[in-house]
Design a protein around this motif. Structure first.
Motif, PDB file in Angstrom:
ATOM      1  N   LEU A  11     -20.644   5.896 -11.492  1.00 59.76           N
ATOM      2  CA  LEU A  11     -19.520   5.589 -10.615  1.00 59.76           C
ATOM      3  C   LEU A  11     -19.506   4.132 -10.157  1.00 59.76           C
ATOM      4  N   SER A  12     -18.313   3.536 -10.200  1.00 59.66           N
ATOM      5  CA  SER A  12     -18.044   2.236  -9.601  1.00 59.66           C
ATOM      6  C   SER A  12     -16.931   2.470  -8.582  1.00 59.66           C
ATOM      7  N   TYR A  13     -17.270   2.362  -7.299  1.00 61.34           N
ATOM      8  CA  TYR A  13     -16.363   2.734  -6.204  1.00 61.34           C
ATOM      9  C   TYR A  13     -15.979   1.475  -5.433  1.00 61.34           C
ATOM     10  N   GLY A  14     -14.753   1.018  -5.625  1.00 63.03           N
ATOM     11  CA  GLY A  14     -14.280  -0.216  -4.999  1.00 63.03           C
ATOM     12  C   GLY A  14     -13.411   0.049  -3.785  1.00 63.03           C
ATOM     13  N   HIS A  15     -13.725  -0.643  -2.699  1.00 63.11           N
ATOM     14  CA  HIS A  15     -12.955  -0.552  -1.459  1.00 63.11           C
ATOM     15  C   HIS A  15     -11.896  -1.647  -1.419  1.00 63.11           C
ATOM     16  N   ALA A  66     -14.510   5.812 -11.760  1.00 57.54           N
ATOM     17  CA  ALA A  66     -14.185   4.562 -11.069  1.00 57.54           C
ATOM     18  C   ALA A  66     -13.076   4.807 -10.050  1.00 57.54           C
ATOM     19  N   ARG A  67     -13.158   4.033  -8.975  1.00 57.59           N
ATOM     20  CA  ARG A  67     -12.138   4.074  -7.929  1.00 57.59           C
ATOM     21  C   ARG A  67     -11.929   2.659  -7.442  1.00 57.59           C
ATOM     22  N   GLN A  68     -10.673   2.258  -7.325  1.00 61.60           N
ATOM     23  CA  GLN A  68     -10.377   0.947  -6.747  1.00 61.60           C
ATOM     24  C   GLN A  68      -9.254   1.115  -5.743  1.00 61.60           C
ATOM     25  N   SER A 107       0.322  10.293  -8.892  1.00 61.53           N
ATOM     26  CA  SER A 107       0.663  10.459 -10.309  1.00 61.53           C
ATOM     27  C   SER A 107      -0.629  10.625 -11.085  1.00 61.53           C
ATOM     28  N   ILE A 108      -0.560  11.426 -12.151  1.00 65.36           N
ATOM     29  CA  ILE A 108      -1.728  11.686 -12.990  1.00 65.36           C
ATOM     30  C   ILE A 108      -1.334  11.467 -14.445  1.00 65.36           C
ATOM     31  N   TYR A 109      -2.145  10.689 -15.153  1.00 64.18           N
ATOM     32  CA  TYR A 109      -1.954  10.459 -16.579  1.00 64.18           C
ATOM     33  C   TYR A 109      -3.244  10.854 -17.283  1.00 64.18           C
ATOM     34  N   VAL A 110      -3.149  11.754 -18.243  1.00 64.28           N
ATOM     35  CA  VAL A 110      -4.320  12.220 -18.983  1.00 64.28           C
ATOM     36  C   VAL A 110      -4.176  11.830 -20.448  1.00 64.28           C
ATOM     37  N   ASP A 111      -5.251  11.260 -21.015  1.00 65.50           N
ATOM     38  CA  ASP A 111      -5.308  10.944 -22.437  1.00 65.50           C
ATOM     39  C   ASP A 111      -6.696  11.326 -22.943  1.00 65.50           C
ATOM     40  N   LYS A 112      -6.752  12.453 -23.613  1.00 65.99           N
ATOM     41  CA  LYS A 112      -8.007  13.002 -24.144  1.00 65.99           C
ATOM     42  C   LYS A 112      -9.008  13.245 -23.020  1.00 65.99           C
ATOM     43  N   ASN A 113     -10.097  12.463 -22.961  1.00 62.37           N
ATOM     44  CA  ASN A 113     -11.130  12.727 -21.958  1.00 62.37           C
ATOM     45  C   ASN A 113     -11.102  11.731 -20.796  1.00 62.37           C
ATOM     46  N   ILE A 114      -9.996  11.011 -20.653  1.00 63.37           N
ATOM     47  CA  ILE A 114      -9.827  10.046 -19.553  1.00 63.37           C
ATOM     48  C   ILE A 114      -8.548  10.395 -18.787  1.00 63.37           C
ATOM     49  N   ALA A 115      -8.632  10.294 -17.468  1.00 62.87           N
ATOM     50  CA  ALA A 115      -7.449  10.498 -16.630  1.00 62.87           C
ATOM     51  C   ALA A 115      -7.360   9.369 -15.620  1.00 62.87           C
ATOM     52  N   ILE A 116      -6.145   8.901 -15.399  1.00 63.25           N
ATOM     53  CA  ILE A 116      -5.890   7.877 -14.392  1.00 63.25           C
ATOM     54  C   ILE A 116      -5.013   8.504 -13.321  1.00 63.25           C
ATOM     55  N   VAL A 117      -5.472   8.400 -12.085  1.00 64.62           N
ATOM     56  CA  VAL A 117      -4.741   8.956 -10.953  1.00 64.62           C
ATOM     57  C   VAL A 117      -4.424   7.806 -10.005  1.00 64.62           C
ATOM     58  N   GLY A 161     -16.946   4.088  15.444  1.00 62.09           N
ATOM     59  CA  GLY A 161     -17.514   4.087  16.784  1.00 62.09           C
ATOM     60  C   GLY A 161     -16.808   5.034  17.725  1.00 62.09           C
ATOM     61  N   GLY A 162     -16.315   6.155  17.190  1.00 62.40           N
ATOM     62  CA  GLY A 162     -15.622   7.137  18.006  1.00 62.40           C
ATOM     63  C   GLY A 162     -14.125   6.894  18.122  1.00 62.40           C
ATOM     64  N   ASN A 163     -13.663   5.724  17.694  1.00 61.89           N
ATOM     65  CA  ASN A 163     -12.234   5.413  17.731  1.00 61.89           C
ATOM     66  C   ASN A 163     -11.609   5.671  16.371  1.00 61.89           C
ATOM     67  N   ALA A 164     -10.436   6.297  16.372  1.00 61.70           N
ATOM     68  CA  ALA A 164      -9.730   6.572  15.121  1.00 61.70           C
ATOM     69  C   ALA A 164      -8.826   5.403  14.764  1.00 61.70           C
ATOM     70  N   ASN A 165      -8.953   4.920  13.542  1.00 65.51           N
ATOM     71  CA  ASN A 165      -8.076   3.888  13.007  1.00 65.51           C
ATOM     72  C   ASN A 165      -7.290   4.487  11.854  1.00 65.51           C
ATOM     73  N   SER A 166      -5.974   4.333  11.896  1.00 63.67           N
ATOM     74  CA  SER A 166      -5.133   4.838  10.814  1.00 63.67           C
ATOM     75  C   SER A 166      -5.081   3.798   9.699  1.00 63.67           C
ATOM     76  N   ILE A 167      -5.219   4.280   8.463  1.00 59.17           N
ATOM     77  CA  ILE A 167      -5.125   3.390   7.306  1.00 59.17           C
ATOM     78  C   ILE A 167      -4.145   3.966   6.296  1.00 59.17           C
ATOM     79  N   LYS A 168      -3.556   3.080   5.524  1.00 60.14           N
ATOM     80  CA  LYS A 168      -2.741   3.471   4.373  1.00 60.14           C
ATOM     81  C   LYS A 168      -2.997   2.422   3.300  1.00 60.14           C
ATOM     82  N   ILE A 169      -3.659   2.864   2.228  1.00 63.37           N
ATOM     83  CA  ILE A 169      -4.012   1.964   1.136  1.00 63.37           C
ATOM     84  C   ILE A 169      -3.653   2.607  -0.198  1.00 63.37           C
ATOM     85  N   GLY A 170      -3.476   1.781  -1.200  1.00 65.08           N
ATOM     86  CA  GLY A 170      -3.276   2.277  -2.554  1.00 65.08           C
ATOM     87  C   GLY A 170      -4.624   2.519  -3.205  1.00 65.08           C
TER      88      GLY A 170
END
Length: 139
Positions: free
Chosen positions: A51-55, A132-134, A86-96, A107-116
């Motif tokens: 896994l490569s997990y990008g923030h 992978a996730r970016q 959206s989901i795209y599947v091609d054989k053994n790879i899928a892109i979502v 720290g106990g405070n809730a922050n709302s986020i909206k990211i792609g």
């Protein structure tokens, strides 16, 4: 006869594609739930050891770091929803692709986020694993 065979092959491939898309969608839902209630077991089950997990901040994590951040509470999601998916599947790879709308506790405070987010899933030994996730900031 050729036409019937062609139609049968098209129908079979459509059914296989629809099933693969459904299987990926189920794994994405497991990921969403694991963000809110993380355990080593559920996060290990859905993610690849490669896994490569990008923030959106640019921070990168491998599988162990991704799991540790969630299980330890360093990344703490109170809520998480995936919108405009959206989901795209091609054989053994899928892109979502989707937008992550969440409340993250800091720290106990809730922050709302909206990211792609773009996820890459790979079928490993018959199971879809997050490879992978970016994340990225939305305009």
């Amino acid at each position: 006869m050729k036409n019937l065979l062609t139609i049968a092959l098209l129908l079979c491939s459509t059914v296989v594609f629809a099933q693969a898309e459904k299987d990926v969608q189920n794994q994405v839902e497991k990921l969403r739930l694991a963000l809110i209630d993380p355990t080593v077991a559920n996060l290990s089950e859905i993610s690849s050891i490669h896994l490569s997990y990008g923030h959106s901040s640019g921070k990168l994590e491998n599988q162990a770091q991704f799991i540790e951040a969630l299980v330890s509470g360093a990344s703490d999601f109170a809520t998480a929803e995936f919108e405009d998916q959206s989901i795209y599947v091609d054989k053994n790879i899928a892109i979502v692709r989707h937008n992550l709308v969440a409340d993250v506790l800091d720290g106990g405070n809730a922050n709302s986020i909206k990211i792609g987010v773009m996820l890459v899933w790979q079928k490993e030994k018959g199971k879809w694993k997050l490879l992978a996730r970016q994340a990225y900031k939305l305009p």
